[in-house]
Design a protein around this motif. Structure first.
Motif, PDB file in Angstrom:
ATOM      1  N   UNK A 193       7.046   5.101  -8.907  1.00  0.00           N
ATOM      2  CA  UNK A 193       5.888   4.397  -8.293  1.00  0.00           C
ATOM      3  C   UNK A 193       5.767   2.788  -8.812  1.00  0.00           C
ATOM      4  N   UNK A 194       6.527   2.542  -9.805  1.00  0.00           N
ATOM      5  CA  UNK A 194       6.323   1.105 -10.220  1.00  0.00           C
ATOM      6  C   UNK A 194       7.510   0.389  -9.253  1.00  0.00           C
ATOM      7  N   UNK A 199       7.703  -4.293  -4.183  1.00  0.00           N
ATOM      8  CA  UNK A 199       7.476  -4.253  -2.436  1.00  0.00           C
ATOM      9  C   UNK A 199       6.513  -5.157  -1.842  1.00  0.00           C
ATOM     10  N   UNK A 200       6.993  -5.640  -0.665  1.00  0.00           N
ATOM     11  CA  UNK A 200       6.141  -6.313  -0.003  1.00  0.00           C
ATOM     12  C   UNK A 200       5.467  -7.593  -0.680  1.00  0.00           C
ATOM     13  N   UNK A 201       6.162  -8.032  -1.635  1.00  0.00           N
ATOM     14  CA  UNK A 201       5.440  -9.285  -2.639  1.00  0.00           C
ATOM     15  C   UNK A 201       6.257 -10.559  -2.192  1.00  0.00           C
ATOM     16  N   UNK A 202       6.658 -10.474  -1.128  1.00  0.00           N
ATOM     17  CA  UNK A 202       7.549 -11.842  -0.398  1.00  0.00           C
ATOM     18  C   UNK A 202       8.296 -12.418  -1.606  1.00  0.00           C
ATOM     19  N   UNK A 413       0.450 -13.118   0.889  1.00  0.00           N
ATOM     20  CA  UNK A 413       0.602 -11.492   0.656  1.00  0.00           C
ATOM     21  C   UNK A 413      -0.736 -10.731   0.897  1.00  0.00           C
ATOM     22  N   UNK A 414      -1.562 -11.333   0.419  1.00  0.00           N
ATOM     23  CA  UNK A 414      -2.830 -10.501   0.395  1.00  0.00           C
ATOM     24  C   UNK A 414      -3.674 -10.468   1.859  1.00  0.00           C
ATOM     25  N   UNK A 423      -3.754  -4.164  -6.842  1.00  0.00           N
ATOM     26  CA  UNK A 423      -3.195  -5.542  -7.291  1.00  0.00           C
ATOM     27  C   UNK A 423      -2.131  -5.427  -8.161  1.00  0.00           C
ATOM     28  N   UNK A 424      -1.413  -4.673  -8.074  1.00  0.00           N
ATOM     29  CA  UNK A 424      -0.066  -4.331  -8.925  1.00  0.00           C
ATOM     30  C   UNK A 424       0.808  -5.607  -8.790  1.00  0.00           C
ATOM     31  N   UNK A 425       0.900  -5.685  -7.444  1.00  0.00           N
ATOM     32  CA  UNK A 425       2.033  -7.064  -7.064  1.00  0.00           C
ATOM     33  C   UNK A 425       1.426  -8.212  -7.787  1.00  0.00           C
TER      34      UNK A 425
END
Ligand code: FAD
Length: 456
Positions: A193-194, A199-202, A413-414, A423-425
């Motif tokens: 899951x981490x 992922x997808x944080x550019x 990103x948001x 908000x993990x990224x």
């Protein structure tokens, strides 16, 4: 160009020729496909890095990041630059870290997990996997050029997603190793899951240097194109195939007319005025699919074994976001949205959008499996752009009627969808890039711990 920066970075890579300072080259490698959006075009035209460094190892990435951290230099990662939201466009100059030559496939295990460096082209991975009886679970229509690292950091899914879901689903990304942006950059591994923190944080919260990527058993595929008199009958047939577990499929794409009319290289597959469906199904189900399509009133305009990415026609070249490209080539006033329709209420949603916007929105449906296992009509509708206000009105209206929108006209990103509500990224960015030097400006909710950087 900053000569001190170029000189310093030249000493950190094995070959100083991998520090690129030619202004035209730097400008080209500072761009992606942001120009799909008339809004992003205005915002991002002319943005450029100071220079580009082509890194080829973990040590080179680490050394460059250490130097850039110490000197407050922004760093923007780049795979192949096929992203279409300005994800890889540096907003504040600095260094573009080109990972396209850091591209080895380290291993493909008997468990179907590929271990790869970030710059590996997805098509190269598909070929290597195929030799061992595996294939990619999903890939973007830019598969020939796009890198695996760029797909993880910027993409979402594509061909294969109708069966295997998007990139973030079903554990497709098993683990990621990345390097942090700190005084002493660390190599950290995210598993299970981490991976969703990255992922997808550019590329705003670490530079991905190794990926454990789950594959699927290889299937012998076929391509099939079917024309129907109306979008409604085409949609009904495509939905039937997409949602049924009886069909082994990799692609189910449905186009409203006049979209097929934009596909100039494959005119013989198109019927004037008719909707079109593109399928990839298992070769041993091709005859059955053709029979079913004919019974439903369709005309088969192409059918044959899938011979790989060099095949002509290559139907996937007209699907996913490639559809938008063909539309823009036909008429520069076209742009697009990225939507998710309701699997039950889609027809009503289509009708309401048509009633309100008429031919300003043209339906292009991409069926895809959600993480909960339900196959939904995802969509990348082609939209005629008039004004930003009108486009935003369409986005708002979609949301009002329950159509989700990942807005491709937003450069953070948001705003662009796929940002995690937990908000993990962002939390990972706070841990790994507290100074905000990685792709600065792209994570809107982040504020740096201290901003005494050179270019910010
Ligand atoms: P880039 O554009 O180079 O980078 C994308 C983002 O990832 C940037 O923010 C960059 O900074 C970051 N990044 C790159 N490498 C790293 C790294 N090693 N570590 C950290 N960050 C990194 N996308 C889909 O998901 N599905 C589609 O079907 C699809 N179709 C497309 C069709 C067209 C015609 C176009 C123009 C785009 C399409 N895209 C699609 C978008 C894009 O092609 C894909 O997401 C692709 O996988 C991006 O890979 P890339 O190597 O080009 O990434």
């Amino acid at each position: 160009m900053n000569p001190d920066l170029a000189a310093a970075l030249s000493g950190l890579v094995a070959d100083p020729d991998r520090v690129l300072t030619n202004p035209q080259v730097v400008e080209r490698l500072s761009r992606d496909f942001y120009w799909y959006s008339p809004i992003l075009r205005k915002q991002l035209d002319g943005k450029s890095a100071d220079l580009v460094v082509q890194v080829m190892s973990v040590d080179e990435v680490r050394d460059c990041l250490r130097y850039c951290f110490a000197n407050g230099v922004p760093v923007t990662a780049r795979g192949s630059g096929t992203g279409n939201y300005g994800q890889a466009v540096p907003l504040h100059g600095g260094v573009v870290l080109d990972l396209s030559r850091f591209d080895a496939i380290e291993a493909i295990g008997s468990d179907g997990v590929a271990i790869c460096q970030p710059g590996v082209r997805l098509a190269a991975l598909e070929t290597a996997a195929g030799n061992l009886g595996w294939e990619l679970r999903c890939y973007p229509s830019t598969v020939v050029k796009a890198s695996l690292g760029g797909f993880l950091a910027g993409g979402s899914g594509g061909i294969g997603s109708v069966t295997h879901g998007g990139l973030r689903d079903f554990g497709t990304v098993q683990a990621i190793e990345l390097i942090t942006m700190e005084d002493e950059p660390r190599l950290v591994k995210h598993e299970g899951d981490a991976v969703h923190e990255i992922l997808h944080a550019w590329g705003t919260n670490g530079i991905i240097t190794r990926i454990w990527f789950r594959l699927a058993p290889k299937v012998r595929w076929a391509q099939c194109a079917v024309a129907f008199d109306s979008f409604d009958t085409a949609y009904t047939f495509s939905e039937r195939i997409a949602v049924s577990n009886e069909w082994m499929k990799r692609l189910v794409t449905t186009f409203e007319w006049p979209i097929p009319g934009f596909f100039s290289p494959i005119r013989s597959l198109v019927r004037e005025g008719k909707a079109l469906i593109f399928f990839m199904v298992a070769l041993d189900q091709l005859d059955q699919l053709q029979d079913a399509a004919k019974l439903a009133g369709g005309e088969i305009t192409h059918a044959g074994a899938f011979e790989g990415f060099r095949a002509t026609p290559l139907l996937s070249d007209f699907t996913w976001n490639h559809t938008t490209l063909w539309a823009i080539r036909t008429d520069g006033a076209y742009t697009y949205l990225q939507c998710g329709f309701d699997p039950v209420g889609a027809r009503t949603q289509f009708a309401r959008l048509k009633e309100r916007f008429g031919d300003e929105i043209l339906f292009h449906i991409e069926f895809m499996k959600r993480g909960d296992g339900v196959v939904i009509p995802g969509a990348i509708p082609v939209v005629r752009f008039t004004t930003e206000t009108k486009l935003n009105e369409m986005v708002d209206f979609c949301r009002q009627i329950g159509v989700s929108v990942a807005n491709p006209h937003v450069n953070n990103v948001e705003g662009g969808g796929r940002y995690r509500e937990d908000n993990v990224q962002l939390l990972a960015k706070q841990r790994y890039d507290s100074r905000g030097l990685l792709n600065p400006g792209k994570m809107a909710t982040f504020s740096p711990a201290f901003a005494s950087t050179k270019n910010l």
